[in-house]
Structure formats: structure tokens, C-alpha cells
Design an enzyme around this catalytic site. Structure first.
Site, short mmCIF file in Angstrom:
data_model
loop_
_atom_site.label_atom_id
_atom_site.label_comp_id
_atom_site.label_asym_id
_atom_site.label_seq_id
_atom_site.Cartn_x
_atom_site.Cartn_y
_atom_site.Cartn_z
N GLN A 101 -54.47 -25.99 -61.30
CA GLN A 101 -53.40 -25.71 -62.27
C GLN A 101 -54.02 -25.48 -63.64
OE1 GLN A 101 -50.66 -28.63 -64.01
NE2 GLN A 101 -48.97 -27.38 -63.28
N TYR A 171 -45.30 -28.08 -72.17
CA TYR A 171 -46.60 -27.62 -72.65
C TYR A 171 -46.46 -26.21 -73.26
CZ TYR A 171 -48.36 -31.75 -70.28
OH TYR A 171 -48.58 -33.06 -69.90
N GLY A 316 -45.79 -35.70 -55.00
CA GLY A 316 -46.93 -36.18 -55.78
C GLY A 316 -47.24 -37.64 -55.59
N CYS A 340 -44.13 -44.51 -51.76
CA CYS A 340 -44.08 -44.71 -53.22
C CYS A 340 -42.74 -45.39 -53.51
CB CYS A 340 -44.16 -43.36 -53.93
SG CYS A 340 -43.59 -43.43 -55.64
N CYS A 343 -42.12 -47.31 -58.97
CA CYS A 343 -42.31 -48.37 -59.97
C CYS A 343 -42.86 -47.82 -61.29
CB CYS A 343 -43.26 -49.43 -59.44
SG CYS A 343 -44.95 -48.82 -59.22
N CYS A 359 -52.37 -46.62 -58.20
CA CYS A 359 -51.08 -46.77 -57.54
C CYS A 359 -50.87 -48.22 -57.16
CB CYS A 359 -51.03 -45.87 -56.30
SG CYS A 359 -49.53 -46.09 -55.36
N ALA A 390 -49.80 -60.23 -53.43
CA ALA A 390 -51.25 -60.36 -53.64
C ALA A 390 -51.90 -61.05 -52.45
CB ALA A 390 -51.54 -61.14 -54.92
N GLN A 417 -42.25 -63.70 -55.09
CA GLN A 417 -41.44 -63.23 -56.23
C GLN A 417 -41.01 -61.77 -56.06
OE1 GLN A 417 -40.59 -65.19 -59.08
NE2 GLN A 417 -41.30 -66.75 -57.67
FE1 SF4 Z 1 -45.29 -44.62 -56.83
FE2 SF4 Z 1 -45.59 -46.84 -58.24
FE3 SF4 Z 1 -47.66 -45.76 -56.92
FE4 SF4 Z 1 -46.67 -44.57 -59.11
S1 SF4 Z 1 -47.68 -46.56 -59.02
S2 SF4 Z 1 -47.25 -43.60 -57.19
S3 SF4 Z 1 -44.50 -44.97 -58.84
S4 SF4 Z 1 -45.81 -46.63 -56.04
#
Ligand code: SF4
Length: 640
Positions: A101, A171, A316, A340, A343, A359, A390, A417
Site C-alpha cells: 500500500q 491521508y 485485518g 479478534c 478490545c 494483539c 494469564a 476477572q
Molecule cells: Fe483484536 Fe484486540 Fe487483537 Fe486488536 S488487540 S486485533 S482488537 S483482539
């Protein structure tokens, strides 16, 4: 269930094996001179191995003065080509296709990065930046057009399969397209035809230099979501002009820097929220259209394609979370895909701080070499205390390396948590990580001991080689008069469903936990007031998360009192001081305490010097975000 995503497709002359695309995402992994690093190559190589139909690299600057980030890729000089050739070669070795890109940041950068004043179509400061740009002269416009063409030719010579021109996200090219940023009165401003001229001349210049058959993709923000900015009706016209100029595909994103929450959307934004805009573009062009926008599941990708709303799907952050998504989807292993969760902590959250991306759910993203999981030289008995994320992560990595792993959790379920974090509105997707981690523990044969708190006796009897302490944190209870009254409850107990609250609630503490608990209660019909000591609430939240959370609180009439200190809680009332004046809220049914947490690490203290290897991770070490907890869990699994 999945057929359409695996149908081959062509962009220009470029044959792709499937319709799943890794879109451009700035990583900050490159050298400051724009050459690409081994880390950047390994990151792309993992996605090529994962089976994606097309990988598009991060925004790559065509001009050193057009860089928007310190450590981004560049193709403004022949000297950079050799490193790019190594990248394309490695991707091709795995049967992948890769486009670069090309971009110029225009006014969405600063002299702290480029060393010079930013440039733009007009001398108007971007609302999110600190510097007013200099208006480009016509000669400079022509020079930048040439630079795009030169960079595209370098890309072709370096072995890329296509180029994508970045005309979106606010941009430089987007700045010319949009009346939000372009106030010129020459042939590059004013009418739509004039505003598109810069983009069209770039495509024509690129085409002239790369030849007839080299594919050119063009990315646009179909809607900017800013007052006076581009609308879908504008971009439909623009897309037709781009096609006519020689573009081979249109990649349909949304938003600009001012509306970053629509460029990289948090979980509060619905999946595929911008697909309808891609569908509108598809109605007016005959070249392939790529849809994007929080599509994190191949089943959603399939249904978008089946609905004929797009020809390819960009995923992505799904590719950051699980580089193997296409391979797993093709083999029907949908349950094994690590999704994903929106977050925005590791990707855009870190990028906005000027850091390299990672990530939360997949700590090995961007650390493909460093975090490679190799078999341990010697099989050990590893104990993990705490079944939060964790602890689970460390157990998984240790087990993958061949150790005998026992995970002890004092509660009756895994998640810690994190289970509570998934309760507030828009946060349910967090549970997908818990489900995935649990399935991995199962698959790897980790011995999970629920309702069992790891203690010195167990350690003494079982004599493990290594102990990982992941016991998390416990809520902090402030020393306020009346805090021990039965009407006063902890946010964690409310979220866990252990404590009911009445109709009128005051939440003490406006950090993320307090504000999300308030939103949770307000969404369930409660009248809620937040009292926060600092000047603003949700200071610990990612900007996009905060944006939608504040919107939710406002829509549910949550009263927010900042710069205030709670002095006393009585049955039915709470007293606080603001601006040196004491105030009281009456008819309060419950007060919810959400003023932070402190590490729970007593076991670590007790075991010092008693086990060969002792590692403390996550909140048990220091209360921070889940991002750090997951990474430390991963590192501990590698270290035992
Ligand atoms: Fe997805 Fe969170 Fe990973 Fe970003 S950090 S790619 S929002 S799971």
C-alpha cells in the site's frame, strides 16, 4: 458452510486463491529509514503460511516527508528495494500474494516525525493534530504524483504482485477528495471532479510506470462521518472515476483520524458495520470491491459474499488474532479460530501511543520468532496458580512445550476477572477468548483443578519444578466512613451477579470498571450517578472504547460528577466534596465501589526460595491491562 470465501478471484490479471484479504495495518516494525526488518517479514510470512488470498502491507510512504509514523515502511528510494524484495520472496515461498500500500500522510502527521511542516491541499489543521499544514503548490502536487508512480515501479521491481493506493482514512489523497479538508480554488479543489483530479492523476502516473497489466487497487473511506465530509453518494461517483482512471479494485473502508473509532472499531460497533457502503460502491463499478469493518468471523465473510455485497473481504484484526484463520476455516476447524475481540488494546491502542502493534489474544503477533514455541529440552512438572487469562495462557504454552501442567483455580470456573469484564454492554465477545483458552487446555491435556487453591501444602507434597503465580488482583476498598454498611457493594460482586442493587445507585470511581458497571446498571433501568475524584472518567480506557462508553452513559442519563471526593456513606445517602463545597445525594439504594484493585500475591511471598522456579505474572505482579497479562503468561510458559 464455507464455499464462496474459497472461490478464486482475479484482481486485474492477478489470480487469488481465495477472497480473504489481510488489509494494510501499520505495525511500526520497520526501520526509521523505511527499510523493512526481519520482524516485519516474519509477521507477513506467518500470514502467508496461514492461507490468506491476498496480503496488503502497511501504508508505505512514497516520500520521506509523508511518513506518519517513525517506524513505517517506505519506498521513496531505490535503497529500500532490497529489503522489500526479501519480504516478497518469503511470502511467495508459501504461495502467498502480496500487494504494497502506497501513501502520503499529508496533514495527518507532524514535524516530530518528518522534520518538516506537514503539507495538505489547504492550510487547515486536522482536528486531531497539533500543526497547521502548508498548502501544496501545483508544482509540489505534480512532484508527489510522480513519487507515487516511482514508488509503484520500485514495488513492481521488488516483486510485489500489486499496489494499493491509499486514498482513505484522511491521508493526503483523501484530503484532496474531501471538502472537509480541501478548500482550494484551483483545478484541484472545489467541484467533485476537481477534488478527484489528484487521485486520478496518481492512478494514471502509476499505470504509466508499472504498465498495463500490473494490478492497482485503490482504498477509499466511503463515508468520513465528519461534518461536511464525504458521503456515500460522493464516493459512489468517485469510485466510478477511479475505475475509469485504471483502478482494478476498490477497497472500501470508512472514517478519518477525527473519526478513528470508525477506522478501527471497538466491540461496541457491530460486525460488518460498513458492508452496506461497500455494497453501494459495488452497484456502480464493475471491478472487484473489497469490504472491511469488524469482520472477525469467516462465516460473516461468507454471508457478505453470498449477499453479493462485496467480492473480497478484508479481515485485518482477525489476521492479527489468528494468522491461520483461512487454513482453519478451509479445514472446517471453525472452533479452533482465535477471534479478534475488538478490545483495541494491542493494535490501534499501542499505535496511537507511538508503539509497535501486538494483539491481546495472540501475544505472538509481531513476535513470530521470539515467541516460537519449541519443545522443552526436559519435561517438567509445572503448577499454575490462578485460572484467569494469564494463568490459562501460561499453562497452554508450557503444555505445548511438552511439560506436565497443573492449573489450580480456587473458584468453580475458569476465566477470573475476565468473566466480569465481559458482562457490561458490548463486552460479551470477551468470552470468546475464555472459551478458546479453555478448549486449548482441554486439547493439550492440562490438569485443571477447580475449587482448589494452590497452597504451600500442595507444593510441598507434589514438589513441582516450576510454579507460575497468576492469582490476579483483589478489589481495593477505600477508607470511607460507612463503607462497611450492607448497602455498599463491590463492582465485581455486582457484575458477577452476587449482589443485587436497588433502583437508585451511586458508583464511586469512574475508571473503566466503574463506568462500565454504571453502564451495565443503567442499561438495566437503574438510575445511576458516578462520582470520580479526577477531572474526567475512563482515563484508563482506549479512546474508541471510551467514546462509545460515554455515549452509552449519556444515552442512559447517567449523571457524572468529576473532581469530587466521597466523604461519607450513610444508609440512603452519600456525601461528597466538590469545589470545597459539601454535597449530598439522597434516596440512594446502593453504593457501588469501583476504585481499583491491588495485586493478590500472598502465595508468591510464601513460596520464595521454596521452589526451583517461581514466576509471577499479570495482575498478581502489578495491576495493568489484560494485554500485559496475556503476554506475561505467554513468556512464563516459555520460561519454565
Ligand atoms: Fe483484536 Fe484486540 Fe487483537 Fe486488536 S488487540 S486485533 S482488537 S483482539
Amino acid at each position: 458452510m464455507l464455499k464462496k470465501v474459497f472461490e478464486p478471484i482475479k484482481i486485474g490479471n492477478l489470480q487469488l486463491k481465495n477472497r480473504l484479504v489481510v488489509p494494510p495495518m501499520v505495525t511500526n516494525y520497520c526501520n526509521t529509514d523505511g527499510t523493512v526488518t526481519e520482524r516485519y517479514i516474519a509477521y507477513h510470512e506467518a500470514r502467508a503460511k496461514g492461507g490468506w488470498g491476498l496480503i496488503i502491507t502497511e501504508a508505505t510512504a512514497v516520500d520521506e516527508r509523508g511518513k506518519g509514523f517513525h517506524n513505517m515502511a517506505g519506498l521513496w528510494s531505490d535503497d529500500q528495494m532490497e529489503s522489500h524484495s526479501r519480504l516478497t520472496e518469503r511470502v511467495h515461498q508459501h504461495g502467498g500474494k502480496i500487494a504494497v500500500q502506497l501513501y502520503h500522510a499529508g496533514r495527518q502527521t507532524g514535524s516530530h516525525i518528518t522534520g518538516v511542516q506537514p503539507v495538505a491541499p489547504s492550510p487547515i489543521k486536522d482536528p486531531t493534530m497539533n500543526e497547521t499544514p502548508r498548502e501544496l503548490t501545483k508544482e509540489e502536487i505534480k512532484e508527489i504524483i510522480e513519487k507515487f508512480g516511482d514508488a509503484a515501479l520500485r514495488a513492481k521491481k521488488a516483486g510485489y504482485d500489486a499496489v494499493e493506493i491509499h486514498g482513505g482514512h484522511g491521508y493526503l489523497i483523501n484530503q484532496f477528495l474531501s471538502p472537509f479538508s480541501n478548500k482550494r480554488t484551483d483545478e484541484y479543489g472545489g467541484t467533485l471532479m476537481n477534488r478527484v483530479r489528484f487521485a486520478v492523476e496518481i492512478i494514471e502516473n502509476v499505470r504509466k510506470k508499472v504498465g498495463k497489466h500490473f494490478p492497482i487497487l485503490f482504498r477509499i473511506s466511503t463515508v468520513e462521518f465528519v461534518e461536511g465530509g464525504l458521503t456515500i453518494e460522493d464516493t459512489k461517483v468517485i469510485a466510478r472515476m477511479l475505475e475509469q482512471a485504471g483502478a482494478d479494485a476498490i477497497h472500501c473502508s470508512t472514517g478519518v483520524y477525527k473519526t478513528m473509532m470508525y477506522v478501527i472499531q471497538p466491540a461496541a460497533v457491530p460486525h460488518g458495520f460498513s458492508v452496506s457502503f461497500a455494497a453501494e460502491i459495488k452497484k456502480v463499478v464493475s471491478i472487484p470491491v473489497i469490504a472491511v469493518g469488524r469482520i472477525n468471523d469467516p462465516l460473516i465473510a461468507e454471508s457478505v459474499l453470498l449477499s453479493d455485497k462485496a467480492d473480497l473481504i478484508s479481515m485485518g484484526r482477525a489476521a492479527l488474532a489468528d494468522p491461520e484463520l483461512p487454513n482453519k476455516a478451509k479445514e472446517g476447524k471453525l472452533d479452533e479460530i482465535l477471534p479478534c475481540i475488538g478490545c483495541v488494546q494491542g493494535c490501534i491502542g499501542r499505535l496511537l501511543k507511538g508503539l509497535d502493534i501486538c494483539c491481546l489474544v495472540n501475544p505472538s503477533t509481531g513476535k513470530e520468532k521470539e515467541f516460537a514455541v519449541e519443545p522443552a529440552k526436559e519435561k517438567k512438572k509445572v503448577f499454575v496458580a490462578g485460572g484467569g487469562i494469564a494463568g490459562m495462557q501460561s499453562a497452554i504454552i508450557a503444555a505445548k512445550r511438552g511439560h506436565e501442567v497443573h492449573l489450580y483455580e480456587k473458584g468453580d470456573k475458569l476465566g477470573g476477572q475476565w468473566l466480569l469484564a465481559a458482562v457490561p454492554p458490548s463486552k460479551t465477545e470477551l468470552n470468546t477468548l475464555t472459551i478458546w483458552l479453555k478448549a486449548q487446555l482441554d486439547k493439550l491435556g492440562v490438569h485443571v483443578h477447580l475449587k482448589t487453591e494452590l497452597n504451600e501444602n500442595i507444593i510441598e507434597n507434589e514438589n513441582p519444578d516450576a510454579v507460575i503465580i497468576a492469582t490476579g488482583a483483589k478489589p481495593f476498598v477505600p477508607n470511607i466512613s460507612g463503607v462497611n454498611l450492607p448497602e455498599v457493594v463491590l463492582a465485581q460482586d455486582v457484575l458477577a451477579g452476587k449482589k443485587d442493587v436497588g433502583q437508585s445507585v451511586v458508583v464511586v470511581g469512574g475508571g473503566l470498571v466503574g463506568a462500565e458497571t454504571a453502564a451495565h446498571l443503567a442499561n438495566h433501568g437503574k438510575k445511576v450517578v458516578i462520582i470520580e475524584m479526577q477531572k474526567e472518567i475512563v482515563k484508563d480506557g482506549e479512546p474508541a472504547v471510551k467514546y462509545f462508553l460515554l455515549k452509552d452513559l449519556q444515552e442512559h442519563n447517567v449523571e457524572i460528577i468529576t473532581s469530587a471526593t466521597v466523604k461519607e456513606i450513610k444508609q440512603g445517602s452519600i456525601t461528597f466534596e466538590k469545589d470545597h463545597v459539601m454535597k449530598e445525594i439522597r434516596d440512594v439504594d446502593n453504593v457501588v465501589i469501583a476504585v481499583g484493585s491491588k495485586p493478590e500475591n500472598t502465595l508468591a511471598d510464601k513460596l520464595q526460595g521454596k521452589v526451583e522456579k517461581l514466576i509471577t505474572v499479570g495482575d498478581a505482579l502489578k495491576v495493568r491491562k489484560a494485554l500485559e497479562a496475556m503476554e506475561e503468561g505467554y513468556r512464563a510458559g516459555l520460561a519454565v
